[in-house]
Structures are given as C-alpha cells and as structure tokens.
Scaffold this motif. Structure first.
Motif, PDB file in Angstrom:
ATOM      1  N   LEU A  22       2.969  -5.956   1.308  1.00  0.00           N
ATOM      2  CA  LEU A  22       1.956  -6.516   0.424  1.00  0.00           C
ATOM      3  C   LEU A  22       2.301  -7.941   0.020  1.00  0.00           C
ATOM      4  O   LEU A  22       1.435  -8.793  -0.111  1.00  0.00           O
ATOM      5  N   ASP A  36       3.609  -0.616  -0.525  1.00  0.00           N
ATOM      6  CA  ASP A  36       3.036   0.590  -1.113  1.00  0.00           C
ATOM      7  C   ASP A  36       4.078   1.697  -0.996  1.00  0.00           C
ATOM      8  O   ASP A  36       4.772   1.797   0.021  1.00  0.00           O
ATOM      9  N   SER A  37       4.200   2.520  -2.000  1.00  0.00           N
ATOM     10  CA  SER A  37       5.227   3.574  -1.994  1.00  0.00           C
ATOM     11  C   SER A  37       5.095   4.514  -0.797  1.00  0.00           C
ATOM     12  O   SER A  37       6.086   5.073  -0.327  1.00  0.00           O
TER      13      SER A  37
END
Length: 71
Positions: A22, A36-37
């Motif tokens: 990101l 993002d996790s």
C-alpha cells in the motif's frame, strides 16, 4: 544497512509486490512497508525466499488498531 541498500530493497519490494504494498517509505534508516494484514504471510514468504532478499530473521511487525473499524 546503508541508505542505498535500503532504497534498493524498497525498489525490489515495490516492483515484485506492487499489487500488495500500500505504501513504503524510509525513515530513520528503516524501511517501512504498509500492507493489508491479509497479505502478511505472502510478504514474509517473499522476503525469505526471494533470491534478491533472503531475509533470515524477523525483528518487528507493527499493527494499528482503527477504533472505527470492526476488525
């Protein structure tokens, strides 16, 4: 790690994982990569197995809890 090495690593990560990263930045002689996790395991596997990276030790993973988010 030198500033030049960090910039090269940042370029590798951003080019190989363009759709998973990101944001990335170098601050205080550290490379910060925002993901993002859901991508965490994929990113870690890449850093360990990619011939240009070959990471052998994980030092730190940081997370942010957004109070307005249900997760």
């Amino acid at each position: 790690m030198s500033a030049n090495s960090l910039r090269n690593l940042e370029k590798i990560i951003n080019s190989e994982l363009a759709n998973k990263v990101l944001k990335s930045d170098i601050e205080y002689n550290e490379l910060l990569v925002e993901i993002d996790s859901k991508e965490l395991v994929n990113i870690i596997q890449f850093l360990k197995s990619n011939d240009k990276c070959k990471f052998r030790q994980l030092i730190d993973i940081a997370g942010v809890d957004n109070l307005g988010n249900e997760k």
